[in-house]
Design a protein around this motif. Structure first.
Motif, PDB file in Angstrom:
ATOM      1  N   ASP A   1       0.853  -1.194   0.000  1.00 37.56           N
ATOM      2  CA  ASP A   1       0.000   0.000   0.000  1.00 37.56           C
ATOM      3  C   ASP A   1       0.889   1.243   0.000  1.00 37.56           C
ATOM      4  O   ASP A   1       1.795   1.369   0.825  1.00 37.56           O
ATOM      5  CB  ASP A   1      -0.902   0.027   1.239  1.00 37.56           C
ATOM      6  CG  ASP A   1      -2.012  -1.009   1.173  1.00 37.56           C
ATOM      7  OD1 ASP A   1      -2.198  -1.651   0.120  1.00 37.56           O
ATOM      8  OD2 ASP A   1      -2.706  -1.177   2.201  1.00 37.56           O
ATOM      9  N   GLY A   2       0.659   2.138  -0.960  1.00 40.57           N
ATOM     10  CA  GLY A   2       1.420   3.378  -1.043  1.00 40.57           C
ATOM     11  C   GLY A   2       2.839   3.221  -1.550  1.00 40.57           C
ATOM     12  O   GLY A   2       3.617   4.175  -1.544  1.00 40.57           O
ATOM     13  N   GLY A   3       3.198   2.001  -1.996  1.00 45.19           N
ATOM     14  CA  GLY A   3       4.573   1.760  -2.442  1.00 45.19           C
ATOM     15  C   GLY A   3       4.639   1.339  -3.892  1.00 45.19           C
ATOM     16  O   GLY A   3       3.631   1.178  -4.566  1.00 45.19           O
ATOM     17  N   ALA A   4       5.851   1.142  -4.369  1.00 45.14           N
ATOM     18  CA  ALA A   4       6.094   0.746  -5.755  1.00 45.14           C
ATOM     19  C   ALA A   4       5.972  -0.770  -5.909  1.00 45.14           C
ATOM     20  O   ALA A   4       6.348  -1.526  -5.001  1.00 45.14           O
ATOM     21  CB  ALA A   4       7.490   1.185  -6.182  1.00 45.14           C
ATOM     22  N   PRO A   5       5.477  -1.235  -7.049  1.00 35.63           N
ATOM     23  CA  PRO A   5       5.401  -2.677  -7.320  1.00 35.63           C
ATOM     24  C   PRO A   5       6.794  -3.299  -7.378  1.00 35.63           C
ATOM     25  O   PRO A   5       7.746  -2.674  -7.851  1.00 35.63           O
ATOM     26  CB  PRO A   5       4.725  -2.756  -8.690  1.00 35.63           C
ATOM     27  CG  PRO A   5       4.142  -1.411  -8.950  1.00 35.63           C
ATOM     28  CD  PRO A   5       4.932  -0.427  -8.144  1.00 35.63           C
ATOM     29  N   VAL A   6       6.895  -4.540  -6.901  1.00 30.41           N
ATOM     30  CA  VAL A   6       8.141  -5.303  -6.960  1.00 30.41           C
ATOM     31  C   VAL A   6       7.834  -6.586  -7.734  1.00 30.41           C
ATOM     32  O   VAL A   6       6.998  -7.389  -7.300  1.00 30.41           O
ATOM     33  CB  VAL A   6       8.663  -5.641  -5.544  1.00 30.41           C
ATOM     34  CG1 VAL A   6       9.923  -6.476  -5.633  1.00 30.41           C
ATOM     35  CG2 VAL A   6       8.888  -4.377  -4.733  1.00 30.41           C
ATOM     36  N   VAL A   7       8.505  -6.767  -8.883  1.00 28.45           N
ATOM     37  CA  VAL A   7       8.300  -7.945  -9.721  1.00 28.45           C
ATOM     38  C   VAL A   7       9.319  -8.999  -9.307  1.00 28.45           C
ATOM     39  O   VAL A   7      10.516  -8.709  -9.195  1.00 28.45           O
ATOM     40  CB  VAL A   7       8.439  -7.601 -11.218  1.00 28.45           C
ATOM     41  CG1 VAL A   7       8.293  -8.850 -12.070  1.00 28.45           C
ATOM     42  CG2 VAL A   7       7.419  -6.543 -11.615  1.00 28.45           C
ATOM     43  N   LEU A   8       8.844 -10.226  -9.087  1.00 26.89           N
ATOM     44  CA  LEU A   8       9.702 -11.301  -8.601  1.00 26.89           C
ATOM     45  C   LEU A   8       9.551 -12.548  -9.460  1.00 26.89           C
ATOM     46  O   LEU A   8       8.467 -12.818  -9.982  1.00 26.89           O
ATOM     47  CB  LEU A   8       9.351 -11.628  -7.148  1.00 26.89           C
ATOM     48  CG  LEU A   8       9.555 -10.460  -6.172  1.00 26.89           C
ATOM     49  CD1 LEU A   8       8.669 -10.591  -4.966  1.00 26.89           C
ATOM     50  CD2 LEU A   8      11.017 -10.367  -5.796  1.00 26.89           C
ATOM     51  N   GLY A   9      10.657 -13.287  -9.574  1.00 31.03           N
ATOM     52  CA  GLY A   9      10.648 -14.511 -10.359  1.00 31.03           C
ATOM     53  C   GLY A   9      11.625 -15.527  -9.811  1.00 31.03           C
ATOM     54  O   GLY A   9      12.232 -15.317  -8.752  1.00 31.03           O
ATOM     55  N   PRO A  10      11.799 -16.641 -10.521  1.00 28.86           N
ATOM     56  CA  PRO A  10      12.640 -17.736 -10.046  1.00 28.86           C
ATOM     57  C   PRO A  10      14.034 -17.266  -9.626  1.00 28.86           C
ATOM     58  O   PRO A  10      14.668 -16.466 -10.306  1.00 28.86           O
ATOM     59  CB  PRO A  10      12.723 -18.665 -11.254  1.00 28.86           C
ATOM     60  CG  PRO A  10      11.474 -18.375 -12.026  1.00 28.86           C
ATOM     61  CD  PRO A  10      11.235 -16.905 -11.841  1.00 28.86           C
ATOM     62  N   GLY A  11      14.473 -17.760  -8.468  1.00 30.53           N
ATOM     63  CA  GLY A  11      15.790 -17.429  -7.943  1.00 30.53           C
ATOM     64  C   GLY A  11      15.820 -16.225  -7.036  1.00 30.53           C
ATOM     65  O   GLY A  11      16.785 -16.025  -6.293  1.00 30.53           O
ATOM     66  N   ASP A  12      14.786 -15.389  -7.064  1.00 31.09           N
ATOM     67  CA  ASP A  12      14.763 -14.205  -6.199  1.00 31.09           C
ATOM     68  C   ASP A  12      14.549 -14.607  -4.744  1.00 31.09           C
ATOM     69  O   ASP A  12      13.827 -15.564  -4.445  1.00 31.09           O
ATOM     70  CB  ASP A  12      13.635 -13.240  -6.608  1.00 31.09           C
ATOM     71  CG  ASP A  12      13.928 -12.512  -7.907  1.00 31.09           C
ATOM     72  OD1 ASP A  12      15.118 -12.375  -8.257  1.00 31.09           O
ATOM     73  OD2 ASP A  12      12.959 -12.085  -8.565  1.00 31.09           O
ATOM     74  N   ALA A  13      15.189 -13.875  -3.859  1.00 31.67           N
ATOM     75  CA  ALA A  13      14.991 -14.031  -2.416  1.00 31.67           C
ATOM     76  C   ALA A  13      14.568 -12.675  -1.874  1.00 31.67           C
ATOM     77  O   ALA A  13      15.057 -11.635  -2.325  1.00 31.67           O
ATOM     78  CB  ALA A  13      16.282 -14.503  -1.748  1.00 31.67           C
ATOM     79  N   PHE A  14      13.634 -12.684  -0.910  1.00 33.34           N
ATOM     80  CA  PHE A  14      13.141 -11.423  -0.358  1.00 33.34           C
ATOM     81  C   PHE A  14      12.535 -11.658   1.007  1.00 33.34           C
ATOM     82  O   PHE A  14      12.327 -12.807   1.414  1.00 33.34           O
ATOM     83  CB  PHE A  14      12.125 -10.764  -1.306  1.00 33.34           C
ATOM     84  CG  PHE A  14      10.901 -11.588  -1.615  1.00 33.34           C
ATOM     85  CD1 PHE A  14       9.718 -11.407  -0.905  1.00 33.34           C
ATOM     86  CD2 PHE A  14      10.914 -12.531  -2.631  1.00 33.34           C
ATOM     87  CE1 PHE A  14       8.589 -12.161  -1.197  1.00 33.34           C
ATOM     88  CE2 PHE A  14       9.785 -13.280  -2.935  1.00 33.34           C
ATOM     89  CZ  PHE A  14       8.618 -13.087  -2.218  1.00 33.34           C
ATOM     90  N   VAL A  15      12.282 -10.573   1.710  1.00 41.40           N
ATOM     91  CA  VAL A  15      11.592 -10.646   3.001  1.00 41.40           C
ATOM     92  C   VAL A  15      10.352  -9.763   2.958  1.00 41.40           C
ATOM     93  O   VAL A  15      10.302  -8.776   2.232  1.00 41.40           O
ATOM     94  CB  VAL A  15      12.486 -10.227   4.192  1.00 41.40           C
ATOM     95  CG1 VAL A  15      13.679 -11.156   4.320  1.00 41.40           C
ATOM     96  CG2 VAL A  15      12.936  -8.792   4.073  1.00 41.40           C
ATOM     97  N   ILE A  16       9.364 -10.162   3.715  1.00 42.60           N
ATOM     98  CA  ILE A  16       8.171  -9.361   3.963  1.00 42.60           C
ATOM     99  C   ILE A  16       8.161  -9.083   5.459  1.00 42.60           C
ATOM    100  O   ILE A  16       8.196 -10.015   6.267  1.00 42.60           O
ATOM    101  CB  ILE A  16       6.873 -10.107   3.572  1.00 42.60           C
ATOM    102  CG1 ILE A  16       6.889 -10.544   2.113  1.00 42.60           C
ATOM    103  CG2 ILE A  16       5.650  -9.261   3.905  1.00 42.60           C
ATOM    104  CD1 ILE A  16       6.657  -9.443   1.112  1.00 42.60           C
ATOM    105  N   GLU A  17       8.155  -7.827   5.822  1.00 38.19           N
ATOM    106  CA  GLU A  17       8.155  -7.447   7.231  1.00 38.19           C
ATOM    107  C   GLU A  17       6.741  -7.539   7.811  1.00 38.19           C
ATOM    108  O   GLU A  17       5.750  -7.314   7.104  1.00 38.19           O
ATOM    109  CB  GLU A  17       8.671  -6.015   7.403  1.00 38.19           C
ATOM    110  CG  GLU A  17      10.132  -5.834   7.045  1.00 38.19           C
ATOM    111  CD  GLU A  17      11.089  -6.367   8.097  1.00 38.19           C
ATOM    112  OE1 GLU A  17      10.658  -6.734   9.210  1.00 38.19           O
ATOM    113  OE2 GLU A  17      12.295  -6.421   7.792  1.00 38.19           O
ATOM    114  N   ALA A  18       6.661  -7.852   9.093  1.00 36.74           N
ATOM    115  CA  ALA A  18       5.378  -7.810   9.793  1.00 36.74           C
ATOM    116  C   ALA A  18       4.803  -6.411   9.632  1.00 36.74           C
ATOM    117  O   ALA A  18       5.536  -5.415   9.638  1.00 36.74           O
ATOM    118  CB  ALA A  18       5.571  -8.138  11.270  1.00 36.74           C
TER     119      ALA A  18
END
Length: 118
Positions: A79-96
């Motif tokens: 919400d209120g942020g930029a889209p992040v496109v993700l695909g195979p091999g990507d690693a990421f975190v989602i904060e609480a």
């Protein structure tokens, strides 16, 4: 206590097929499966595989999640942020506290590690 635990195949357990708590379908008819393959000794962390078919979810996170993406394509937009496109091999975190959308363009599969809320 085992200090190294190799995760098995998703075929080793029955998946949970209901939508995750805090997730609501807002476009299409996506479905999801969650295979929890390990729970830490103190019960504070779970890990396994997650899979979802194309569509869009509105998601609200109350817990921290680390993800290693295996296959598919998705766009996460806070919400209120930029889209992040993700695909195979990507690693990421989602904060609480995350609130936003997960637009699944191609069936996705990921490894996950979630720190459960206390």
């Amino acid at each position: 206590m085992d200090y190294v635990v190799k995760l098995g195949s998703p075929d080793s357990v029955e998946p949970v097929t209901s939508d995750l708590e805090g997730w609501t379908v807002i476009d299409g008819t996506p479905s999801m499966k969650t295979w929890v393959l390990h729970t830490s000794a103190d019960g504070q962390m779970i890990s396994g595989y997650w899979e979802a078919t194309p569509g869009t979810y509105r998601a609200t996170y109350t817990e921290y999640e680390f993800v290693h993406f295996i296959e598919g394509k998705l766009t996460i937009t806070p919400d209120g942020g930029a889209p992040v496109v993700l695909g195979p091999g990507d690693a990421f975190v989602i904060e609480a506290g995350f609130k936003g959308t997960w637009k699944i363009d191609e069936t996705v599969r990921k490894h996950f590690l979630i720190q459960l809320a206390k």
